[in-house]
Design a protein around this motif. Structure first.
Motif, mmCIF file in Angstrom:
data_model
loop_
_atom_site.group_PDB
_atom_site.id
_atom_site.type_symbol
_atom_site.label_atom_id
_atom_site.label_comp_id
_atom_site.label_asym_id
_atom_site.label_seq_id
_atom_site.Cartn_x
_atom_site.Cartn_y
_atom_site.Cartn_z
ATOM 1 N N GLY A 144 0.859 -1.237 -0.075
ATOM 2 C CA GLY A 144 0.109 0.157 -0.286
ATOM 3 C C GLY A 144 1.000 1.386 -0.152
ATOM 4 N N GLN A 145 2.034 1.153 0.157
ATOM 5 C CA GLN A 145 3.017 2.319 0.067
ATOM 6 C C GLN A 145 3.592 2.595 -1.336
ATOM 7 N N THR A 146 3.982 3.715 -1.520
ATOM 8 C CA THR A 146 4.777 3.965 -2.780
ATOM 9 C C THR A 146 6.090 4.625 -2.609
ATOM 10 N N ILE A 147 6.849 4.472 -3.543
ATOM 11 C CA ILE A 147 8.236 4.952 -3.399
ATOM 12 C C ILE A 147 8.053 6.508 -4.317
ATOM 13 N N ASN A 148 8.175 7.533 -3.141
ATOM 14 C CA ASN A 148 7.946 8.894 -3.786
ATOM 15 C C ASN A 148 9.345 9.612 -3.863
ATOM 16 N N THR A 149 10.593 8.705 -3.557
ATOM 17 C CA THR A 149 11.968 9.335 -3.841
ATOM 18 C C THR A 149 12.840 8.225 -3.998
ATOM 19 N N ILE A 150 13.713 8.450 -4.828
ATOM 20 C CA ILE A 150 14.829 7.283 -5.174
ATOM 21 C C ILE A 150 16.155 7.771 -5.528
ATOM 22 N N GLU A 151 17.097 7.614 -4.802
ATOM 23 C CA GLU A 151 18.312 8.336 -5.109
ATOM 24 C C GLU A 151 19.616 7.175 -5.207
ATOM 25 N N ILE A 152 20.262 7.361 -6.235
ATOM 26 C CA ILE A 152 21.440 6.702 -6.662
ATOM 27 C C ILE A 152 22.561 6.993 -5.832
ATOM 28 N N ILE A 212 15.843 5.033 -0.870
ATOM 29 C CA ILE A 212 14.542 5.509 -1.351
ATOM 30 C C ILE A 212 13.526 5.984 -0.095
ATOM 31 N N GLU A 213 12.709 6.815 -0.525
ATOM 32 C CA GLU A 213 11.591 7.103 0.696
ATOM 33 C C GLU A 213 10.320 6.800 0.231
ATOM 34 N N LEU A 214 9.574 6.029 1.261
ATOM 35 C CA LEU A 214 8.542 5.443 0.936
ATOM 36 C C LEU A 214 7.137 6.749 1.350
ATOM 37 N N SER A 215 6.009 6.608 0.924
ATOM 38 C CA SER A 215 5.014 7.598 1.099
ATOM 39 C C SER A 215 4.822 7.805 2.541
ATOM 40 N N SER A 216 5.154 6.896 3.438
ATOM 41 C CA SER A 216 4.983 7.028 4.764
ATOM 42 C C SER A 216 6.151 7.673 5.403
ATOM 43 N N GLY A 217 7.149 8.078 4.630
ATOM 44 C CA GLY A 217 8.533 9.039 5.240
ATOM 45 C C GLY A 217 9.529 8.126 5.453
ATOM 46 N N LEU A 218 9.382 6.529 5.679
ATOM 47 C CA LEU A 218 10.255 5.715 6.105
ATOM 48 C C LEU A 218 11.377 5.604 4.713
ATOM 49 N N ASP A 219 12.816 5.679 5.151
ATOM 50 C CA ASP A 219 13.766 5.591 4.279
ATOM 51 C C ASP A 219 14.352 4.002 4.411
#
Length: 157
Positions: A121-129, A136-143
């Motif tokens: 149910g969560q999405t990946i809102n940020t991805i950094e190489i 990555i950062e999930l929609s919940s704010g979890l990294d």
């Protein structure tokens, strides 16, 4: 009494100089970039945006005079709220959707599978190489941190 007054005045002056120095340091960081036309982006960067964000338009494109820690030199802001960083060759280094999901096509399949299995149910809102893999950062704010092969390493605090 005069000595106390001089000590207080010297302390105030020293504090003021420290504050002034920290402000000028921030100003130097902000002056590290120039606004450029989107046509000045490397072709790889323009193709990436056209492919993954066909409806978006450029709102701001900046070129840094010095690469960031992740190697990015270009900062691109799109009309849909996405912010994307690119290196000198036009390869993305960071895609930030803010509150929106990053396009699945740019995420390694192993990372997508891990997130789907463990954070339904969560999405990946940020991805950094990064040099060691992906952050990555999930929609919940979890990294979450993954290695270069896309294998889960840890939750980042």
């Amino acid at each position: 009494m005069k000595t106390i007054k001089n000590v207080l005045l010297a302390g105030f002056f020293a504090s003021f100089m420290l504050i002034l120095a920290s402000c000028s340091s921030d100003d130097n960081e902000n002056n590290n970039s120039n606004v450029i036309e989107s046509s000045a982006l490397p072709e790889n960067a323009r193709n990436f945006i056209t492919t993954h964000f066909p409806e978006a338009t450029y709102t701001l494109v900046k070129q840094n005079s010095v690469a960031d820690d992740d190697g990015s030199i270009y900062d691109v802001y799109l009309s849909n709220g996405f912010e994307i960083d690119f290196d000198t060759n036009g390869n993305w280094t960071d895609v930030d959707g803010n509150t929106q999901a990053v396009p699945v096509a740019i995420i390694p399949a192993s990372i997508t599978s891990y997130v789907t299995a463990n954070y339904a149910g969560q999405t990946i809102n940020t991805i950094e190489i990064e040099t060691t893999g992906y952050d990555i950062e999930l929609s919940s704010g979890l990294d979450l941190v993954f290695n270069a092969q896309g294998e889960f390493i840890r939750v980042d605090s």
